[in-house]
Write a protein that holds these residues in place. Structure first.
Motif, PDB file in Angstrom:
ATOM      1  N   GLY A 483       0.457  -1.666   0.190  1.00  0.00           N
ATOM      2  CA  GLY A 483      -0.014   0.343  -0.257  1.00  0.00           C
ATOM      3  C   GLY A 483       0.580   1.062   0.012  1.00  0.00           C
ATOM      4  O   GLY A 483       0.392   2.635  -0.777  1.00  0.00           O
ATOM      5  N   SER A 575      -5.501  11.035   7.482  1.00  0.00           N
ATOM      6  CA  SER A 575      -5.807  10.765   6.291  1.00  0.00           C
ATOM      7  C   SER A 575      -4.783   9.790   6.195  1.00  0.00           C
ATOM      8  O   SER A 575      -5.350   8.446   5.063  1.00  0.00           O
ATOM      9  CB  SER A 575      -6.044  11.631   4.708  1.00  0.00           C
ATOM     10  OG  SER A 575      -6.424  11.100   3.606  1.00  0.00           O
ATOM     11  N   ALA A 578      -5.035   6.210   7.015  1.00  0.00           N
ATOM     12  CA  ALA A 578      -6.278   5.402   7.095  1.00  0.00           C
ATOM     13  C   ALA A 578      -6.341   5.150   5.694  1.00  0.00           C
ATOM     14  O   ALA A 578      -6.848   3.351   5.306  1.00  0.00           O
ATOM     15  CB  ALA A 578      -7.540   6.602   6.546  1.00  0.00           C
ATOM     16  N   ASP A 579      -5.734   5.708   4.160  1.00  0.00           N
ATOM     17  CA  ASP A 579      -5.299   5.295   3.462  1.00  0.00           C
ATOM     18  C   ASP A 579      -4.478   4.112   3.442  1.00  0.00           C
ATOM     19  O   ASP A 579      -4.720   3.074   2.756  1.00  0.00           O
ATOM     20  CB  ASP A 579      -4.618   6.199   2.121  1.00  0.00           C
ATOM     21  CG  ASP A 579      -6.137   7.133   2.204  1.00  0.00           C
ATOM     22  OD1 ASP A 579      -6.924   7.215   2.295  1.00  0.00           O
ATOM     23  OD2 ASP A 579      -5.031   8.549   1.901  1.00  0.00           O
ATOM     24  N   SER A 582      -6.132   0.781   4.534  1.00  0.00           N
ATOM     25  CA  SER A 582      -7.058   0.509   3.226  1.00  0.00           C
ATOM     26  C   SER A 582      -6.234  -0.836   2.954  1.00  0.00           C
ATOM     27  O   SER A 582      -7.385  -1.365   2.718  1.00  0.00           O
ATOM     28  CB  SER A 582      -7.822   1.207   2.846  1.00  0.00           C
ATOM     29  OG  SER A 582      -8.465   2.462   3.321  1.00  0.00           O
ATOM     30  N   TYR A 583      -5.586  -1.199   2.664  1.00  0.00           N
ATOM     31  CA  TYR A 583      -4.661  -1.623   1.822  1.00  0.00           C
ATOM     32  C   TYR A 583      -4.532  -3.592   3.133  1.00  0.00           C
ATOM     33  O   TYR A 583      -4.126  -4.783   2.427  1.00  0.00           O
ATOM     34  CB  TYR A 583      -2.899  -1.449   1.728  1.00  0.00           C
ATOM     35  CG  TYR A 583      -3.411  -0.782   0.512  1.00  0.00           C
ATOM     36  CD1 TYR A 583      -2.783  -1.028  -0.423  1.00  0.00           C
ATOM     37  CD2 TYR A 583      -3.279   0.704   0.965  1.00  0.00           C
ATOM     38  CE1 TYR A 583      -3.228   0.145  -1.918  1.00  0.00           C
ATOM     39  CE2 TYR A 583      -3.303   1.523  -0.238  1.00  0.00           C
ATOM     40  CZ  TYR A 583      -3.342   1.065  -1.489  1.00  0.00           C
ATOM     41  OH  TYR A 583      -2.697   2.662  -2.836  1.00  0.00           O
ATOM     42  N   ARG A 585      -7.033  -4.734   3.175  1.00  0.00           N
ATOM     43  CA  ARG A 585      -8.385  -5.877   2.392  1.00  0.00           C
ATOM     44  C   ARG A 585      -7.877  -6.326   2.053  1.00  0.00           C
ATOM     45  O   ARG A 585      -7.842  -7.624   1.622  1.00  0.00           O
ATOM     46  CB  ARG A 585      -8.782  -4.723   1.739  1.00  0.00           C
ATOM     47  CG  ARG A 585      -8.647  -4.368   0.748  1.00  0.00           C
ATOM     48  CD  ARG A 585      -9.391  -2.840  -0.346  1.00  0.00           C
ATOM     49  NE  ARG A 585      -9.504  -2.059   0.952  1.00  0.00           N
ATOM     50  CZ  ARG A 585     -10.824  -1.279   1.135  1.00  0.00           C
ATOM     51  NH1 ARG A 585     -12.090  -2.270   0.844  1.00  0.00           N
ATOM     52  NH2 ARG A 585     -10.957  -0.764   1.523  1.00  0.00           N
ATOM     53  N   HIS A 639     -12.953  -4.267  -4.689  1.00  0.00           N
ATOM     54  CA  HIS A 639     -11.181  -3.915  -4.153  1.00  0.00           C
ATOM     55  C   HIS A 639     -10.418  -3.802  -4.185  1.00  0.00           C
ATOM     56  O   HIS A 639      -9.469  -2.482  -3.978  1.00  0.00           O
ATOM     57  CB  HIS A 639     -11.792  -4.889  -2.789  1.00  0.00           C
ATOM     58  CG  HIS A 639     -12.774  -5.154  -1.949  1.00  0.00           C
ATOM     59  ND1 HIS A 639     -13.274  -3.572  -0.734  1.00  0.00           N
ATOM     60  CD2 HIS A 639     -13.200  -6.184  -2.173  1.00  0.00           C
ATOM     61  CE1 HIS A 639     -14.315  -4.189  -0.156  1.00  0.00           C
ATOM     62  NE2 HIS A 639     -14.499  -5.548  -0.301  1.00  0.00           N
ATOM     63  N   ARG A 642     -11.020  -0.383  -6.020  1.00  0.00           N
ATOM     64  CA  ARG A 642     -11.343   0.892  -4.961  1.00  0.00           C
ATOM     65  C   ARG A 642     -10.105   1.504  -4.509  1.00  0.00           C
ATOM     66  O   ARG A 642      -9.710   2.422  -4.547  1.00  0.00           O
ATOM     67  CB  ARG A 642     -11.999   0.453  -3.779  1.00  0.00           C
ATOM     68  CG  ARG A 642     -12.202   1.529  -2.755  1.00  0.00           C
ATOM     69  CD  ARG A 642     -12.677   0.564  -0.986  1.00  0.00           C
ATOM     70  NE  ARG A 642     -12.993   2.011  -0.194  1.00  0.00           N
ATOM     71  CZ  ARG A 642     -11.628   2.452   0.191  1.00  0.00           C
ATOM     72  NH1 ARG A 642     -10.460   2.094  -0.562  1.00  0.00           N
ATOM     73  NH2 ARG A 642     -12.007   2.843   1.166  1.00  0.00           N
ATOM     74  N   LEU A 643      -9.044   0.466  -4.850  1.00  0.00           N
ATOM     75  CA  LEU A 643      -7.705   0.874  -3.833  1.00  0.00           C
ATOM     76  C   LEU A 643      -7.226   2.019  -5.096  1.00  0.00           C
ATOM     77  O   LEU A 643      -6.441   2.964  -4.649  1.00  0.00           O
ATOM     78  CB  LEU A 643      -6.499  -0.167  -3.767  1.00  0.00           C
ATOM     79  CG  LEU A 643      -7.023  -1.434  -2.927  1.00  0.00           C
ATOM     80  CD1 LEU A 643      -6.112  -2.607  -2.939  1.00  0.00           C
ATOM     81  CD2 LEU A 643      -6.884  -0.569  -1.489  1.00  0.00           C
ATOM     82  N   ILE A 646      -9.460   5.542  -4.926  1.00  0.00           N
ATOM     83  CA  ILE A 646      -9.884   6.427  -4.197  1.00  0.00           C
ATOM     84  C   ILE A 646      -8.845   6.700  -3.237  1.00  0.00           C
ATOM     85  O   ILE A 646      -8.072   7.746  -3.119  1.00  0.00           O
ATOM     86  CB  ILE A 646     -10.994   5.176  -2.779  1.00  0.00           C
ATOM     87  CG1 ILE A 646     -12.313   4.942  -2.944  1.00  0.00           C
ATOM     88  CG2 ILE A 646     -10.498   6.013  -1.278  1.00  0.00           C
ATOM     89  CD1 ILE A 646     -13.236   6.063  -3.493  1.00  0.00           C
ATOM     90  N   GLU A 647      -7.208   5.546  -2.972  1.00  0.00           N
ATOM     91  CA  GLU A 647      -6.134   5.972  -2.407  1.00  0.00           C
ATOM     92  C   GLU A 647      -5.231   6.314  -3.468  1.00  0.00           C
ATOM     93  O   GLU A 647      -4.447   6.839  -3.314  1.00  0.00           O
ATOM     94  CB  GLU A 647      -4.888   4.431  -1.947  1.00  0.00           C
ATOM     95  CG  GLU A 647      -6.285   4.456  -0.241  1.00  0.00           C
ATOM     96  CD  GLU A 647      -8.047   3.604  -0.909  1.00  0.00           C
ATOM     97  OE1 GLU A 647      -8.366   4.285   0.320  1.00  0.00           O
ATOM     98  OE2 GLU A 647      -8.341   3.129  -1.382  1.00  0.00           O
TER      99      GLU A 647
END
Length: 676
Positions: A483, A575, A578-579, A582-583, A585, A639, A642-643, A646-647
């Motif tokens: 990530g 932020s 949080a990013d 997210s990884y 996932r 997902h 999404r990565l 968003i990220e």
């Protein structure tokens, strides 16, 4: 290459050559024709800056406003009507096809001579379409009649025990009324109650169902109305049988005969429509010919003309200009190219290698990049496939996906979006095979369980790297590491865009600072596991990054906002945390796939050992693993996307580009064989 450079084409030609030029431009399919007169939205950009006034351009456009618009609205409407009729005919015929429509239908190969023949001499095809439409209309009329008759039949079924003619409403001295009351009514008590005031009236039940009691009322003529008025207070509704003659039994037989007659007519009509299946390809070709003719007429709306000349403007990819030049050499016309100006809305066309191109579908699902931005596809393609593989994380599943996509690619001639989707899943399948082998997942632990069930032997298939189910913490750490790499790549692209625009200081303040903060924090927190010497440099890097953010975060604001802006930038560290989290996932979905696969195998092995138990294991495995592939394939796709959205995109991406849509032969059923 990524976003292709565009140039504006201006073309003036002779009116007598207009149709030939348009046809050949359509066949070439590399020019997007635009309106000659700029709209207000094009003249004034969305920015606060006023566009530079171009006197020469305004003079040209003032001239173009004096010209007449081309295009025949009446002809367009006629073609649209014919297209709709042809589409209805095709739908009617295709319903009766013996073979099911394939998932990826192949197009009909036709030559330009075929196209000309269908455009010039299409009377036979038009007659076939009219015939199908006539049959289809008869079909619907017969079905409507059957529906009405079925309703009539349902209405008289409750009256089968009533042996008087349904159309009999009175005799010389009496009147008869048929109707219903709710099934909740106590009919006997009601009858007694009403008979006290109406001795010359008789009410009787014919039958009843869950909702109604079907009754007839017999009364002396001048007594019926008063009786019915009171009866309506208890929910009575009359049922007049207009158009019915004879008893319910007679009408039932008549209606059933009529229904059978219409059904026979429908069968005959369906057979006639089915006989038209041999004409289906011809009608499909005619349909696409109509669409191409309509598209040409629509294009003419954007063309200006005089009595002897016409003018076109449009966009052409710079690298394809030689093709346009070669085409126009054979015509009496003049044309030139211009670079886009600041106020132009330039269409976007991306060009990537065959390995990367399939992943363009991921970008397109989000939004095309701005013409002056960066196409991110070539940067995230590898990481997208990698994330997908880690999330699905089973080599057996990856083989299924890869082989299925390969068969589809070889068996069908795919085009457009579907070609890209299948290509994306093909590469993601290969990635899944790799990561599944690294983690030791081959349909979960199917082969180990199968050996135990069939041979009563213990076998071991070791992962090349490690088993995430046994060591999830290790996969979590690596997922977060991937990530960080992904985010740093996004920041690098942001820095590149800023530097390219001459904003070097912004790149240092907004990108380098975050490299120092995040990279320093990682070295300070985890660098000691590699070498104690990394801890202090990590701390200094993080502090330096924070100082840069504090001092420069509010540089574009005024007064006290400069201080607040710096604090706000530092607060954004939450932020980024949080990013990065997210990884996780990657771990969650990877474990989900493996655990479900293991559970499926365990369930299949519960029958014990032996051949029968092995067959049970296979059957349970087919059902369970199919479900697991389907649900986790969707999860990995969503997902992984999404990565990116968003990220990754959030760090640099400038979207909002309009797709380059050249004027070309947009066909649904046919593929035109090009001239040599």
């Amino acid at each position: 290459m990524a976003i292709i450079r565009m140039e504006k084409l201006s073309l003036i030609g002779m009116q007598q050559e207009k149709d030939s030029i348009i046809s050949q431009l359509m066949e070439l399919g590399v020019v997007e024709v635009t309106d000659l007169i700029r709209s207000k939205a094009d003249k004034h950009s969305d920015t606060e800056e006023e566009p530079v006034f171009d006197a020469e351009l305004e003079k040209q456009e003032e001239f173009f406003r004096t010209l007449k618009s081309d295009g025949d609205e009446e002809q367009i409407n006629k073609l649209d009507t014919e297209i709709n009729k042809t589409a209805i005919a095709l739908e009617a015929i295709e319903k009766y096809g013996v073979d099911k429509e394939p998932l990826f239908p192949s197009k009909i190969i036709v030559t330009e001579t075929d196209i000309k023949r269908y455009i010039d001499g299409n009377k036979e095809v038009r007659d076939d379409i009219r015939h199908v439409l006539w049959l289809n209309d008869k079909l619907h009329k017969n079905r409507d009649k059957i529906n009405k008759l079925t309703t009539d039949l349902a209405s008289i079924i409750p009256w089968m025990k009533y042996d008087l003619p349904l159309n009999l409403t009175d005799t010389e001295k009496t009147s008869i009324e048929l109707g219903v009351v709710p099934s909740t009514v106590d009919l006997e008590n009601l009858k007694k109650k009403l008979s006290e005031n109406h001795p010359l009236v008789d009410m009787r039940e014919v039958t009843r169902d869950r909702e109604f009691i079907y009754i007839f009322v017999l009364a002396i003529k001048d007594k019926l109305e008063d009786y019915l008025d009171e009866l309506k207070k208890y929910g009575f509704s009359p049922l007049p049988f207009k158009g019915f003659e004879g008893t319910a039994t007679v009408n039932k037989e008549r209606i059933e005969r009529q229904i059978d007659k219409h059904k026979n007519e429908i069968r005959a009509i369906e057979k006639n429509i089915k006989d038209m299946l041999g004409k289906l390809d011809q009608i499909k070709i005619y349909y696409d010919c109509l669409v191409m003719r309509r598209d040409k007429e629509l294009l003419k709306r954007k063309i200006k003309k005089t009595d002897k000349t016409f003018a076109i403007k449009g966009w052409v990819p710079s690298k394809l200009k030689p093709k346009v030049d070669k085409l126009l050499e054979s015509f009496i016309c003049i044309h030139n190219y211009e670079e886009p100006n600041e106020n132009d809305t330039v269409p976007v066309l991306v060009d990537n290698s065959s390995l990367v191109a399939p992943f363009e579908v991921i970008t397109e699902m989000y939004s095309l990049p701005d013409y002056k931005g960066i196409d991110p596809t070539r940067f995230f393609a590898f990481l997208y496939a990698m994330f997908f593989g880690i999330m699905l994380s089973d080599a057996g599943y990856g083989l299924v996906i890869t082989i299925a996509c390969l068969v589809i690619k070889l068996r069908f001639e795919l085009e457009g979006m579907m070609k890209k989707v299948i290509g994306t899943f093909f590469y993601c399948g290969i990635s899944t095979v790799f990561w599944g082998a690294m983690f030791g997942g081959w349909f979960g632990d199917f082969f180990q369980v199968a050996a135990k069930v069939l041979l009563n032997k213990e076998i071991t298939i070791k992962p090349i790297w490690f088993n995430p189910i046994e060591d999830p913490t290790k996969l979590l750490i690596w997922s977060l590491g991937f990530g960080v790499v992904h985010l740093f790549l996004g920041l690098a692209l942001r820095a590149y865009m800023l530097i390219k625009r001459g904003q070097v200081w912004d790149a240092i303040c907004d990108v380098v600072s975050w490299y120092l903060v995040i990279g320093g924090a990682i070295l300070y927190g985890a660098g000691g596991n590699i070498s104690p010497l990394l801890v202090k440099p990590g701390m200094y890097m993080a502090i330096a990054g924070v100082i840069i953010l504090l001092l420069t975060g509010g540089r574009q604001k005024k007064g006290f906002g400069k201080v607040i802006g710096g604090l706000g930038q530092v607060y954004n560290v939450t932020s980024y945390v949080a990013d990065i989290l997210s990884y996780a996932r990657l771990l969650a979905l990877g474990l989900a796939t493996g655990v479900i696969a293991t559970v499926v195998n365990t369930m299949g092995s519960m029958a014990g050992n032996g051949i029968i138990s092995f067959i049970v294991l296979i059957l349970v495995g087919i059902i369970g693993h199919t479900f697991n592939i389907a649900i986790n394939l969707l999860g990995a796709f969503v997902h992984s996307s999404r990565l990116q959205y968003i990220e990754f995109f959030g760090k640099f991406y400038e979207d909002g580009g309009e797709a380059f849509e050249p004027f070309r032969q947009n066909t649904k059923y046919i593929k035109i064989k090009k001239r040599n």
